[in-house]
Design a protein around this motif. Structure first.
Motif, short mmCIF file in Angstrom:
data_model
loop_
_atom_site.label_atom_id
_atom_site.label_comp_id
_atom_site.label_asym_id
_atom_site.label_seq_id
_atom_site.Cartn_x
_atom_site.Cartn_y
_atom_site.Cartn_z
N GLU A 95 0.87 -1.17 0.00
CA GLU A 95 0.00 0.00 0.00
C GLU A 95 0.91 1.23 0.00
N ILE A 130 -6.80 -1.40 4.02
CA ILE A 130 -7.56 -0.55 3.10
C ILE A 130 -9.05 -0.88 3.08
N GLN A 133 -11.44 2.24 3.25
CA GLN A 133 -11.45 3.22 2.17
C GLN A 133 -11.92 2.67 0.84
N HIS A 135 -10.53 1.52 -1.84
CA HIS A 135 -9.47 1.35 -2.83
C HIS A 135 -8.24 2.13 -2.36
N ALA A 136 -7.08 1.78 -2.91
CA ALA A 136 -5.83 2.44 -2.51
C ALA A 136 -4.78 2.25 -3.59
#
Length: 182
Positions: A95, A130, A133, A135-136
């Motif tokens: 990430e 993640i 959220q 998506h990342a």
């Protein structure tokens, strides 16, 4: 009762068909034929040295109950979908905000959304941090893990912890993600 005896063979075939998942195994490795999804053509292939940056998303129960490899989908397992890597493949996913890195087993096809390079199972998204959220930005690199890690991932468990991407290595991957200015 005689009518029931006539339908028992059919009922047993139907029941067997519903639960006929492929066993979770690393062999045979399947490349697969070219295919089209949502109007985009994909050509699965061996990709030695695969190393890409892009965006990861994650999926859960909405994907169905069977992976492209024919295995039972486990939303809380540590797995992923990729549009073209052989099935199964192992990749390290880092990430690009935190540098956190995990090892994932690719056993499904997807994502089929513009700009996405990998779809993580919910369990993998949680492990990578993640899941809240959606998506990342990530780096995805082909990996060749030891048999202990492969075995854990085939069971849906996390592999041993990976060192995070940090410092200049992390900065370099973030720069790769940036689009050149015109």
């Amino acid at each position: 009762m005689p009518a029931l005896h006539r339908f028992l063979p059919l009922l047993s075939l139907l029941a067997a068909g519903c639960a006929s998942y492929q066993p979770v195994s690393d062999t045979p490795v399947r490349i697969g034929r070219p295919y089209t999804a949502r109007g985009v053509a994909y050509v699965p292939a061996e990709q030695p040295g695969y190393d890409e940056v892009g965006y990861a998303s994650w999926y859960g129960h909405e994907s169905g109950n069977r992976t492209a490899r024919g295995e039972k989908f486990r939303p809380d397992g540590i797995s992923a979908a990729h549009p073209t890597l052989p099935l199964p493949s192992y990749v390290e996913v880092s990430e690009l905000t935190s540098g956190r890195t995990i090892l994932v087993r690719v056993n499904d096809r997807g994502p089929f959304a513009p700009g996405r390079i990998i779809d993580l199972s919910r369990g993998a998204a949680k492990l990578l941090g993640i899941d809240r959220q959606g998506h990342a930005a990530v780096q995805v690199r082909l990996a060749d893990p030891d048999e202990k890690d492969r075995k854990r991932l085939r069971k849906g468990k996390a592999a041993k912890q990976r060192p995070p991407l940090a410092g200049e290595a992390l900065a370099a991957q973030r720069r790769r993600l940036s689009l050149p200015r015109e």
